[in-house]
Design an enzyme around this catalytic site. Structure first.
Site, PDB file in Angstrom:
ATOM      1  N   GLU A  55       1.035  -1.204  -0.277  1.00 36.38           N
ATOM      2  CA  GLU A  55      -0.259  -0.058   0.250  1.00 36.38           C
ATOM      3  C   GLU A  55       1.059   1.378  -0.598  1.00 36.38           C
ATOM      4  O   GLU A  55       2.290   1.566   0.315  1.00 36.38           O
ATOM      5  CB  GLU A  55      -0.627   0.035   1.438  1.00 36.38           C
ATOM      6  CG  GLU A  55      -1.593  -1.212   1.329  1.00 36.38           C
ATOM      7  CD  GLU A  55      -3.131  -1.481   2.329  1.00 36.38           C
ATOM      8  OE1 GLU A  55      -2.443  -0.676   3.802  1.00 36.38           O
ATOM      9  OE2 GLU A  55      -3.691  -1.702   2.462  1.00 36.38           O
ATOM     10  N   THR A 228      -7.735   0.813 -19.224  1.00 34.99           N
ATOM     11  CA  THR A 228      -6.778   0.196 -19.117  1.00 34.99           C
ATOM     12  C   THR A 228      -5.818  -0.866 -20.636  1.00 34.99           C
ATOM     13  O   THR A 228      -5.150  -0.088 -20.486  1.00 34.99           O
ATOM     14  CB  THR A 228      -8.187  -1.664 -19.823  1.00 34.99           C
ATOM     15  OG1 THR A 228      -7.572  -2.132 -21.663  1.00 34.99           O
ATOM     16  CG2 THR A 228      -9.947  -1.210 -19.763  1.00 34.99           C
TER      17      THR A 228
HETATM   18  C1  LIG Z   1     -12.884  -2.188 -20.935  1.00 32.62           C
HETATM   19  C2  LIG Z   1     -13.359  -0.621 -20.515  1.00 32.62           C
HETATM   20  C3  LIG Z   1     -13.584   0.074 -19.781  1.00 32.62           C
HETATM   21  C4  LIG Z   1     -13.408  -1.382 -18.422  1.00 32.62           C
HETATM   22  O1  LIG Z   1     -12.769  -1.826 -17.959  1.00 32.62           O
HETATM   23  P1  LIG Z   1     -12.536  -3.283 -17.175  1.00 32.62           P
HETATM   24  O2  LIG Z   1     -10.707  -3.491 -16.726  1.00 32.62           O
HETATM   25  O3  LIG Z   1     -13.065  -4.476 -17.605  1.00 32.62           O
HETATM   26  O4  LIG Z   1     -12.618  -2.742 -15.901  1.00 32.62           O
HETATM   27  C5  LIG Z   1     -13.647   0.767 -18.656  1.00 32.62           C
HETATM   28  N1  LIG Z   1     -13.737   1.765 -20.129  1.00 32.62           N
HETATM   29  C6  LIG Z   1     -14.196   1.833 -21.393  1.00 32.62           C
HETATM   30  C7  LIG Z   1     -14.459   2.332 -22.168  1.00 32.62           C
HETATM   31  C8  LIG Z   1     -13.739   0.383 -21.879  1.00 32.62           C
HETATM   32  O5  LIG Z   1     -14.682  -0.848 -22.843  1.00 32.62           O
END
Ligand SMILES: *Cc1c(COP(=O)(O)O)cnc(C)c1O
Length: 434
Positions: A55, A228
């Protein structure tokens, strides 16, 4: 027990992993949000770093023994900054949704209004869907894409401005999960400035293409950028936050007006931890470092260019066969096929293609008349199969097979024939040799 390999320690889980590996090898993966990571990225994820609590941030941890994981996180941070040419990053968000939660926690108070792209027009759940924290906690207003005319399927910037002036949102979000075109950041910035709103870009899908300059760069114009790391960026499943070069200066003024004394970077760091998360996933952060190292290489630009070339080849091949594409084509790695003129729902197409070894997802198209569980469209992306070595000819061959399935949706013989043809194409593109 501590030294026993998985295959003897837990045969059931090992069998599930083996089954997934075989599925990945045997299927043409066209889900636009997916990709295949390298062996090195996978190895870092499956390491002893999963044992470590860390953390805090490198050099400022709440736990001892963080010297080695600090090295890994600093590598991830430095490489990410170089990759995106930015001043500050936080590589700790567990996912894209978690990164977005930190954005909301930093920029909005519960009940505040924000403006984002409608889910059924390509937006993401975390951009204000009523079933997501973003729509539950904040007051979401949505803009859409145009329905008709030469700009059909593209974001209606007139509506963005009209809704911004009407609702005076505190934040405007850009970014999408099913939008095949690039964004006009200048126009969004001008609207945000007109009403004094924050501008947030969620580049979850296109980060890998943006990193190599193959799409417009949101960083100079947006107040905060989230992403991501596992879609076109081809890293482990995870999230990240970034601030552009001039952001702190611009936001310094905004912050001063609202009586804030902290820098935006400090606020975002605190929103990730302790705001939204506990301990960071250090094995995933090490894996992000490996993936960013790969993305910094010139080969990754070649990869990105091929992704876009392949998506365009796929778009053209569909158009030649009389398919209707949302916005008529693509600028990025994905296309959205509107199947309404083909008499097949998205749900049916997803199942039909799946039975022949072609994985896609059903997707709402703009102004869809079917429910989200049925839909009128399918979303197809080129990122994963390009990693596997597919070129334009391979994608054209796959579109031809998809067309054969859609033309004869209830014919088992066609499905079996296509399945055989898929296996034949994949033989030339093996996945992982371990
Ligand atoms: C895939 C995606 C996310 C979320 O990602 P996760 O890792 O599945 O939580 C957020 N915003 C957009 C525009 C996405 O395409």
């Amino acid at each position: 027990m501590m030294n026993e390999p998985l295959d003897s320690a837990d045969a059931q889980v090992q069998a599930a992993i083996q089954r997934e590996l075989e599925r990945e090898r045997a299927d043409v993966e066209l889900i636009a949000s997916e990709n295949y990571v390298s062996r090195a990225v996978m190895e870092a994820m499956g390491s002893c770093l999963t044992n470590k609590y860390a953390e805090g941030l490198p050099g400022k941890r709440y736990y001892g023994g963080c010297e080695a994981v600090d090295v890994a996180e600093d590598l991830a941070r430095e490489r990410a900054k170089e990759l995106f040419g930015c001043e500050w990053v936080n590589v700790q968000p567990h996912s894209g949704a978690s990164a977005n939660a930190a954005v909301y926690l930093t920029l909005l108070e519960p009940g505040d209004t924000f403006l984002g792209l409608d889910l059924s027009h390509g937006g993401h759940l975390t951009h204000g869907s009523p079933v997501n924290f973003s729509g539950i906690t904040y007051h979401a207003i949505h803009y859409r894409v145009r329905k008709d005319g030469p700009q059909a399927g593209r974001i209606d910037m007139d509506e963005v401005r009209a809704k911004a002036l009407e609702h005076r949102p505190k934040m405007i979000s850009i970014g999408a999960s099913a939008y095949p075109r690039d964004f006009d950041y200048e126009a969004f910035r001008a609207i945000a400035d007109e009403i004094g709103a924050f501008l947030w870009m969620d580049m979850a899908h296109t980060a890998g293409l943006i990193a190599k300059g193959l799409l417009r760069d949101p960083l100079p114009l947006c107040d905060v950028v989230s992403t991501t790391t596992h879609k076109t960026l081809r890293g482990p499943r995870g999230g990240m936050l970034l601030l552009g070069r001039d952001t702190e200066n611009r936001l310094g003024k905004v912050a001063a007006k609202s009586g804030r004394t902290k820098m935006m970077s400090e606020l975002l760091d605190a929103a990730v931890f302790p705001g939204c998360q506990g301990g960071p996933l250090m094995h995933v952060i090490a894996s992000k470092a490996v993936a960013f190292g790969e993305a910094l290489k010139p080969e990754f630009e070649t990869y990105g260019r091929q992704v876009i070339a392949n998506a365009k080849a796929m778009a053209e091949a569909f158009c030649e066969r009389g398919y209707d594409l949302v916005s008529g084509g693509t600028d990025n790695h994905l296309i959205l096929v509107d199947l309404r003129n083909k008499g097949v729902s998205g749900k049916k197409a997803e199942r039909l293609l799946g039975a022949a070894g072609i994985t896609v997802n059903k997707n709402m198209v703009p102004y869809d008349d079917r429910s989200p569980m049925v839909t009128s469209g399918i979303r197809l992306g080129a990122a994963a199969m390009t990693t596997r070595g597919f070129n334009e000819d391979d994608f054209r061959a796959i579109v031809d097979l998809i067309d054969r399935l859609i033309a004869k949706p209830d014919d088992d013989a066609t499905t079996q024939e296509v399945k055989g043809a898929v296996a034949e194409i994949l033989r030339a593109h093996p996945l992982y040799d371990f």
